[in-house]
Motif scaffolding. Structure first.
Motif, PDB file in Angstrom:
ATOM      1  N   MET A  25      50.262  51.455  42.130  1.00  0.00           N
ATOM      2  CA  MET A  25      48.588  51.526  41.926  1.00  0.00           C
ATOM      3  C   MET A  25      48.350  50.928  40.502  1.00  0.00           C
ATOM      4  O   MET A  25      47.308  50.511  40.148  1.00  0.00           O
ATOM      5  N   LYS A  26      49.413  51.126  39.517  1.00  0.00           N
ATOM      6  CA  LYS A  26      49.401  50.532  38.233  1.00  0.00           C
ATOM      7  C   LYS A  26      49.074  49.039  38.163  1.00  0.00           C
ATOM      8  O   LYS A  26      48.392  48.533  37.597  1.00  0.00           O
ATOM      9  N   TRP A  27      50.230  48.536  39.132  1.00  0.00           N
ATOM     10  CA  TRP A  27      50.026  47.165  39.360  1.00  0.00           C
ATOM     11  C   TRP A  27      48.756  46.735  40.003  1.00  0.00           C
ATOM     12  O   TRP A  27      48.134  45.731  39.609  1.00  0.00           O
ATOM     13  N   MET A  28      48.515  47.438  41.173  1.00  0.00           N
ATOM     14  CA  MET A  28      47.077  47.132  41.629  1.00  0.00           C
ATOM     15  C   MET A  28      45.851  47.312  40.672  1.00  0.00           C
ATOM     16  O   MET A  28      45.192  46.286  40.624  1.00  0.00           O
ATOM     17  N   GLU A  29      45.797  48.092  39.802  1.00  0.00           N
ATOM     18  CA  GLU A  29      44.628  47.875  38.649  1.00  0.00           C
ATOM     19  C   GLU A  29      44.581  46.738  37.973  1.00  0.00           C
ATOM     20  O   GLU A  29      43.620  46.084  37.927  1.00  0.00           O
ATOM     21  N   ASN A  30      46.063  46.296  37.580  1.00  0.00           N
ATOM     22  CA  ASN A  30      45.864  45.292  36.847  1.00  0.00           C
ATOM     23  C   ASN A  30      45.641  44.054  37.577  1.00  0.00           C
ATOM     24  O   ASN A  30      44.829  42.923  37.027  1.00  0.00           O
ATOM     25  N   TYR A  31      46.182  43.850  38.661  1.00  0.00           N
ATOM     26  CA  TYR A  31      46.103  43.004  39.681  1.00  0.00           C
ATOM     27  C   TYR A  31      44.472  42.604  39.855  1.00  0.00           C
ATOM     28  O   TYR A  31      43.849  41.512  39.776  1.00  0.00           O
ATOM     29  N   THR A  32      43.809  43.957  40.324  1.00  0.00           N
ATOM     30  CA  THR A  32      42.359  43.915  40.683  1.00  0.00           C
ATOM     31  C   THR A  32      41.517  43.425  39.517  1.00  0.00           C
ATOM     32  O   THR A  32      40.556  42.516  39.540  1.00  0.00           O
ATOM     33  N   ILE A  33      41.732  44.102  38.474  1.00  0.00           N
ATOM     34  CA  ILE A  33      40.860  43.840  37.310  1.00  0.00           C
ATOM     35  C   ILE A  33      41.164  42.436  36.607  1.00  0.00           C
ATOM     36  O   ILE A  33      40.148  41.792  36.390  1.00  0.00           O
ATOM     37  N   ASN A  34      42.191  42.128  36.242  1.00  0.00           N
ATOM     38  CA  ASN A  34      42.570  40.940  35.477  1.00  0.00           C
ATOM     39  C   ASN A  34      42.774  39.667  36.236  1.00  0.00           C
ATOM     40  O   ASN A  34      43.252  38.597  35.727  1.00  0.00           O
ATOM     41  N   VAL A  35      42.899  40.089  37.510  1.00  0.00           N
ATOM     42  CA  VAL A  35      43.069  38.664  38.423  1.00  0.00           C
ATOM     43  C   VAL A  35      41.918  38.328  39.383  1.00  0.00           C
ATOM     44  O   VAL A  35      41.396  37.502  39.141  1.00  0.00           O
ATOM     45  N   ILE A  36      41.888  39.313  40.388  1.00  0.00           N
ATOM     46  CA  ILE A  36      40.892  38.964  41.114  1.00  0.00           C
ATOM     47  C   ILE A  36      39.482  39.156  40.576  1.00  0.00           C
ATOM     48  O   ILE A  36      38.655  38.359  40.923  1.00  0.00           O
ATOM     49  N   ASP A  37      39.231  40.371  40.085  1.00  0.00           N
ATOM     50  CA  ASP A  37      37.769  40.411  39.483  1.00  0.00           C
ATOM     51  C   ASP A  37      37.434  39.533  38.468  1.00  0.00           C
ATOM     52  O   ASP A  37      36.390  39.211  38.068  1.00  0.00           O
ATOM     53  N   ALA A  38      38.626  39.223  37.718  1.00  0.00           N
ATOM     54  CA  ALA A  38      38.319  38.152  36.786  1.00  0.00           C
ATOM     55  C   ALA A  38      38.288  36.685  37.257  1.00  0.00           C
ATOM     56  O   ALA A  38      38.274  35.767  36.182  1.00  0.00           O
ATOM     57  N   LYS A  39      38.528  36.538  38.378  1.00  0.00           N
ATOM     58  CA  LYS A  39      38.486  35.211  39.099  1.00  0.00           C
ATOM     59  C   LYS A  39      39.590  34.275  38.488  1.00  0.00           C
ATOM     60  O   LYS A  39      39.352  32.974  38.223  1.00  0.00           O
ATOM     61  N   LYS A  40      40.866  34.854  38.274  1.00  0.00           N
ATOM     62  CA  LYS A  40      41.878  33.984  37.707  1.00  0.00           C
ATOM     63  C   LYS A  40      42.692  33.119  38.806  1.00  0.00           C
ATOM     64  O   LYS A  40      44.087  33.249  38.916  1.00  0.00           O
TER      65      LYS A  40
END
Length: 183
Positions: A25-40
């Motif tokens: 879930m720590k990984w998921m938060e990073n992935y969600t916020i910094n990749v998906i929601d940041a459109k990376k």
């Protein structure tokens, strides 16, 4: 009759120190916020996904292969100038080589086009106003992978989402036409 069970991490709420205590879930938060929601979407797909990654979209379409699925994710979020996933609750269990999680989130979106008369904004928990919210659920399969960010990669994502709130507003704003939906 009893059934064998495994311990399950159960969490309700948005990202927090409690959710971050679980490695996936720590990984998921990073992935969600910094990749998906940041459109990376310019990063290599295999940085966060195994090469054989499978994506099931909310319309039932299944896309196999990290690169193809990553391109599809980019296409899915492209119409939104901004978006944010706000977790609601999740259940995460350990598997032989990682974890699987079933969770619910609200997907808040900004939409292109001019708001129509009577359109009302919706607020996320943080108080930010958005054009629409799409209730969504997700099933993720994570694997332990020494080459992954924090030793984790995604093997599978299944999306269960109601796109109607965004589609309705995009139709009203003239951003899309009914015949575009049927293509």
């Amino acid at each position: 009759m009893s059934f064998p069970t495994k311990p399950t991490f159960v969490y309700s709420g948005t990202w927090s120190a409690e959710s971050r205590a679980h490695p996936a879930m720590k990984w998921m938060e990073n992935y969600t916020i910094n990749v998906i929601d940041a459109k990376k979407f310019d990063i290599p797909a295999t940085e966060y996904h195994v090469p054989s990654f499978t994506l099931q979209k909310s319309d039932g379409t299944i896309i196999e292969g990290a690169e193809k699925a990553w391109a599809s994710n980019k296409e899915t979020y492209a119409p939104f100038p901004a978006h944010m996933h706000e977790p609601q609750y999740l259940f995460c269990t350990e598997t032989e080589n990682g974890w699987q999680m079933m969770g619910r989130a609200n997907l808040f979106v900004e939409l292109p086009g001019q708001p129509g008369t009577g359109e009302k904004k919706v607020k996320s928990v943080s108080g930010k106003e958005w054009d629409a919210v799409m209730p969504s659920a997700f099933h993720f399969e994570y694997v332990k992978d020494k080459d992954g960010v924090d030793g984790i990669k995604l093997a599978k994502t299944e999306i269960f989402s109601d796109p109607f709130p965004a589609l309705r507003l995009m139709l009203k704003r003239g951003v899309i036409k009914p015949e575009n939906i049927l293509q």
